[in-house]
Enzyme design. Structure first.
Site, PDB file in Angstrom:
ATOM      1  N   HIS A  83      13.243  -0.431  35.578  1.00 53.64           N
ATOM      2  CA  HIS A  83      13.082   0.335  34.030  1.00 53.64           C
ATOM      3  C   HIS A  83      12.817   1.839  34.514  1.00 53.64           C
ATOM      4  CE1 HIS A  83      11.183  -3.685  32.354  1.00 53.64           C
ATOM      5  NE2 HIS A  83      12.329  -3.396  32.205  1.00 53.64           N
ATOM      6  N   GLU A  86       9.448   3.985  34.384  1.00 54.45           N
ATOM      7  CA  GLU A  86       8.360   3.325  35.299  1.00 54.45           C
ATOM      8  C   GLU A  86       8.650   3.487  36.773  1.00 54.45           C
ATOM      9  OE1 GLU A  86       7.964  -1.130  34.628  1.00 54.45           O
ATOM     10  OE2 GLU A  86       8.054  -0.622  32.565  1.00 54.45           O
ATOM     11  N   GLU A 281       3.166  -4.590  39.178  1.00 53.70           N
ATOM     12  CA  GLU A 281       3.093  -3.694  38.343  1.00 53.70           C
ATOM     13  C   GLU A 281       1.994  -2.747  38.881  1.00 53.70           C
ATOM     14  OE1 GLU A 281       4.349  -3.320  35.328  1.00 53.70           O
ATOM     15  OE2 GLU A 281       5.216  -5.363  35.049  1.00 53.70           O
TER      16      GLU A 281
END
Length: 443
Positions: A83, A86, A281
Site C-alpha cells: 500500500h 503505508e 502492521e
C-alpha cells in the site's frame, strides 16, 4: 570461520550512513545500487518486474550465495509498501539492509544469520503508489492503490471464494517470483495499526468462521511467529496503543478475526507458494512524520532480526531414491496437519517444514507408491540457525523413471469452498480427514 569473518568485517568498505528520511524511487535505487556494489560478495540486486508506470520492483538479496539457492539454506523474504501510503515498512527495510551488510563480520549473530540464510528484501511493492502521495495522511492517501487504482492486497487468487479481478503487474511479478525460489518464511509490512496478523485472512466454516476466526493447519506455528515479532516490540505487545482501534491481546491477531479480506497476499503465500507469511502492521499512522522514523527503527530492529531467525524452525532435508538421486515434486507433510495444497519437494528434492518442538510423523508420498512414514523429533532447544536435518530415502517398489510434475501444483481456485461446514477448532480430526479426501478426489 565466524571469527575470521569478524576480523575481515573490519576491513570491508562502508556505504554512507542512511539518513532517517523518506527515500523516493531514485534515492532508493541509488542506495540499493551502492550497497550491491560495495558489498558484492554478500548481496545481489535485481528487479522482479515493473509497476504499472514502469518503475522497477527491486529486491536486494543478502547471503553467502546471494545469486543462487544453496541446498540446505532456507529462503526468507520481507516485502513492504504494497500500500503506497503505508510508508514505515519501506524505510525500515532500507535500514535493515544497511544494518545487515555493515554488521556482517562485526556482529556474531548477524554474521551467523547471513551464513545460514538467504534473505530477500523488497522495500517497495507499490512504488507508483508511494510516489502518488502528495499530501501524507495518517488515515488514507490516494497512493494506497497502484496506478490502476487496484488494492494489491485484494488482488491475489483466493482459496475461499473466487476473486475475479484483473491481476495487476505488481501482483503478477510477485506470483512469478514465488515460483523461482523455495521461500520458507515471509512477512509483509503495513501501517495503520500496531499488530502482527496471521492467516487466514479469509475463510469458510470448515476453518472456523462460525467462531469468528479462520485457522490454518499450522495455527500453533503462526501464533508463535506473530508472538516472536510482537513480543520484542514493546508498543505492539501492549495491544492497545492506537486510538480508535480494537485491542489485540499480546499484539497479535488472526486475520479473519480482525476483518475478513479476499485476495490477500499472506494467504496466497501460505497456500500456493508453501511459504508461511504474516502481516506486520507497524504504525498507528500510515504515513508518520519522518522525524519519528528513528523511533520506529529502534522499536522494530530486534523484532525484524528475530523473525528472520524463525526460518530455521522445524525440520528440513532432501528426499532420495534408492540410487541416491533427489526426488522432486514429492509430497512431504506432517501426518496430522495436511495442507489443502500439499507441500512438495523442490527441484533439488528439498523440503522445509516449520514446526514447533515436539514429535511428528512425516508422510512422504510418491505417485503410484505406498506412502512412507517416518518419525522426527524437534527438540525444545533447537540448533541455532538450523532446523533439524532429516534426509529421507524413499523405499521404491519397482522402477521410478520420473514423477509427474503438476504446474501449477494446485489450481488457483477456491480450494476450500467445497469443504463441509465443520470448525477447524472444534473438529480438527474431521477437518483434516476432509482435506485429505478433497485432495484424493479433486487434485
Amino acid at each position: 570461520m565466524d571469527f575470521a569473518r569478524l576480523c575481515l568485517g573490519l576491513l570491508l568498505p562502508l556505504v554512507a550512513a542512511l539518513d532517517f528520511t523518506y527515500h523516493h524511487q531514485e534515492e532508493m535505487e541509488e542506495f540499493l545500487k551502492n550497497v550491491a556494489q560495495n558489498y558484492s560478495s554478500i548481496t545481489h540486486l535485481h528487479s522482479i518486474g515493473k509497476s504499472v508506470k514502469g518503475r522497477n520492483l527491486w529486491v536486494l538479496v543478502v547471503g553467502r550465495s546471494p545469486k543462487e539457492h544453496r541446498i540446505g539454506i532456507p529462503e526468507f523474504k520481507y516485502v513492504a509498501n504494497m500500500h503506497g501510503d503505508e510508508t514505515v515498512g519501506r524505510e525500515l527495510l532500507l535500514h535493515l539492509i544497511e544494518y545487515l551488510v555493515t554488521s556482517d563480520g562485526k556482529d556474531l549473530e548477524i554474521t551467523r544469520l547471513i551464513n545460514s540464510t538467504r534473505i530477500h528484501i523488497m522495500p517497495s511493492m507499490n512504488p507508483d503508489g508511494f510516489e502518488a502521495v502528495k499530501k501524507p495522511d495518517c488515515f488514507y492517501s490516494n497512493g494506497r492503490e497502484n496506478s490502476n487504482f487496484y488494492d494489491l492486497n485484494r488482488n491475489f487468487p483466493d482459496a475461499f471464494e473466487f476473486n475475479n479481478v484483473s491481476r495487476q503487474p505488481e501482483t503478477v511479478a510477485i506470483m512469478e517470483w514465488l515460483k523461482t525460489e523455495t521461500f520458507v518464511l515471509s512477512a509483509n509490512l503495513h501501517g495503520g495499526a500496531l499488530v502482527a496478523s496471521y492467516p487466514f485472512d479469509n475463510g469458510v466454516p470448515a476453518t472456523g468462521t462460525l467462531h469468528s476466526r479462520s485457522l490454518s493447519p499450522d495455527d500453533d506455528v503462526f501464533q508463535h511467529l506473530a508472538n516472536t515479532y510482537a513480543s520484542r516490540n514493546l508498543n505492539m505487545k501492549k495491544g492497545d496503543q492506537c486510538k480508535n482501534k480494537m485491542n489485540f491481546p499480546n499484539g497479535i491477531t488472526n486475520g479473519y478475526s480482525w476483518y475478513p479480506l479476499k485476495g490477500g497476499m499472506q494467504d496466497y503465500n501460505y497456500i500456493w507458494a508453501q511459504c508461511f507469511e504474516i502481516t506486520l502492521e507497524l504504525s498507528c499512522c500510515k504515513y508518520p512524520r519522518e522525524e519519528k522514523l528513528p523511533l520506529f527503527w529502534d522499536s522494530n530492529r530486534a523484532s525484524l532480526i528475530e523473525y528472520i531467525k524463525q526460518v530455521h524452525l522445524g525440520v528440513k532435508g532432501q528426499v532420495f531414491d534408492h540410487k541416491g538421486n533427489p526426488l522432486h515434486n514429492v509430497i512431504v507433510e506432517v501426518q496430522d496437519r495436511k495442507h489443502i495444497c500439499p507441500y512438495k519437494t523442490n527441484k533439488f528434492g528439498e523440503y522445509y517444514l516449520l514446526l514447533l518442538p515436539g514429535s511428528y510423523t512425516l508422510n512422504v508420498t510418491v505417485p503410484g507408491h505406498d506412502p512412507h512414514l517416518t518419525k522426527v523429533i524437534i527438540p525444545k532447544k533447537s540448533q541455532d540457525f538450523s532446523a533439524v536435518k532429516k534426509d529421507i530415502l524413499f523405499p521404491l517398489r519397482g522402477q521410478l523413471d520420473s514423477i509427474p510434475v503438476s504446474n501449477p501444483p494446485c489450481p488457483m481456485t477456491p480450494l476450500y469452498s467445497n469443504l463441509p461446514s465443520h470448525s477447524a477448532a472444534t473438529k480438527p480430526s474431521l477437518f483434516l480427514f476432509l482435506v485429505t479426501l478433497f485432495h484424493i478426489l479433486f487434485k
